[in-house]
Design an enzyme around this catalytic site. Structure first.
Site, PDB file in Angstrom:
ATOM      1  N   GLU A 119       0.972  -1.225   0.147  1.00  0.00           N
ATOM      2  CA  GLU A 119      -0.040   0.040  -0.148  1.00  0.00           C
ATOM      3  C   GLU A 119       0.915   1.193  -0.052  1.00  0.00           C
ATOM      4  O   GLU A 119       1.832   1.469   0.786  1.00  0.00           O
ATOM      5  CB  GLU A 119      -0.925   0.052   1.272  1.00  0.00           C
ATOM      6  CG  GLU A 119      -1.882   1.143   1.222  1.00  0.00           C
ATOM      7  CD  GLU A 119      -2.542   1.124   2.580  1.00  0.00           C
ATOM      8  OE1 GLU A 119      -4.013   1.445   2.616  1.00  0.00           O
ATOM      9  OE2 GLU A 119      -2.346   0.496   3.487  1.00  0.00           O
TER      10      GLU A 119
ATOM     11  N   GLU B 185      -8.509  10.930   2.345  1.00  0.00           N
ATOM     12  CA  GLU B 185      -8.596   9.970   3.454  1.00  0.00           C
ATOM     13  C   GLU B 185      -8.928  10.834   4.676  1.00  0.00           C
ATOM     14  O   GLU B 185      -8.405  11.693   4.900  1.00  0.00           O
ATOM     15  CB  GLU B 185      -7.216   9.215   3.474  1.00  0.00           C
ATOM     16  CG  GLU B 185      -7.644   8.201   4.854  1.00  0.00           C
ATOM     17  CD  GLU B 185      -6.637   6.893   4.661  1.00  0.00           C
ATOM     18  OE1 GLU B 185      -6.698   6.029   5.537  1.00  0.00           O
ATOM     19  OE2 GLU B 185      -5.795   6.919   3.787  1.00  0.00           O
TER      20      GLU B 185
END
EC number: 3.2.1.8
Length: 281
Positions: free
Chosen positions: A116, A207
């Site tokens: 990620e 986010e």
């Protein structure tokens, strides 16, 4: 004659009916707002995920635009980009107004190995590098990015619960808008032993984590929104002797229009980024 016991049972039933109103729709309100989803919109891939804990609205606009507004407890991430990702010059613009823990980043995944990754352009009150291992730095797109690595153990991923590494490039001067030359970061990570795998999706993402805020971001690239080609390496320029006889250190500039410094690398090789910038990687 109705017995006393039967009377009590009947009274209890009536009491339950009177306790709950006929219209109790307030109990059915979905506090998570927009549900998690992926797909295509305006010629771009989009991904939106939420754990359901926050009040959040994600909206796809025309072309590469998306809007996100959130508040409350919970984790969420959404944005537009490409699937699969690749090394490319990603452009973006818009507004980003976080209140609390939030990131605006070039975000994506690879598989085999499962990675990620984030190229963080802006963030709220929490520095994402907190607690991470500093690996190095890279200069790209007019700024220095610090490179970090962390490990996530038994956490959600694109293949389910797994253990994997996170790679981070965190811009030291925050911005909301510009170009992210992803290949510069991919090459720098590789030079530090932070290997990547096969690209999955790559988006310019907002986010939020137990915070509030809003963003209105439009994404583009020098190769167009529909491009999904394989990752490519930047061209390599042949080292030449510098005027002073001293070659540049790893991650230093080694070329570009108007550059008069060392054009060779004591460590690594001189990698072409664009007409204005080459770097020892």
């Amino acid at each position: 004659m109705v017995s006393y016991k039967a009377f009590l049972i009947t009274l209890a039933a009536v009491t339950r009916v009177l306790t709950y109103p006929a219209n109790s729709s307030f109990e059915l309100v979905d506090r998570s707002g927009t549900p998690s989803s992926t797909g295509t919109s305006g010629g771009y891939y989009y991904s939106f995920w939420t754990d359901g804990g926050a009040d959040v609205t994600y909206t796809n606009g025309a072309g590469g635009e998306y809007k996100l507004q959130w508040s409350g407890n919970g984790n969420l991430v959404g944005g537009k980009g490409w699937n699969p990702g690749s090394a490319k010059a990603v452009t973006y613009s818009g507004t980003y107004s976080p209140n609390g823990n939030s990131y605006l980043s070039l975000y994506g995944w690879t598989t085999s190995p499962l990675i990620e990754y984030y190229v963080v352009e802006n963030f709220g009150t929490y520095d994402p590098s907190t607690g991470a291992t500093l690996k190095g730095t890279v200069v790209s797109d007019g700024a220095t990015y610090k490179i970090y690595q962390t490990q996530r153990v038994n956490q959600p991923s694109i293949i389910g619960t797994a253990t994997f590494y996170q790679y981070w490039s965190v811009r030291q001067t925050k911005r909301t808008g510009g170009t992210v030359t992803t290949g510069n970061h991919f090459n720098a990570w590789k030079a530090l032993g932070m290997n990547m795998g096969t690209f999955d999706y790559m988006i310019v993402a907002t986010e939020g984590y137990f915070s509030s805020g809003s963003s209105d971001i439009t994404v583009g690239s020098s190769t167009g929104g529909g491009d999904s080609g394989s990752p490519t390496s930047a061209p390599t320029t042949s080292p030449t002797t510098s005027p002073g006889g001293t070659c540049g250190a790893l991650y230093s500039q080694c070329g570009g229009t108007g550059f008069t410094g060392s054009q060779c690398c004591a460590s690594g090789t001189c990698k072409y980024a664009n007409s204005y910038y080459s770097q020892c990687l």
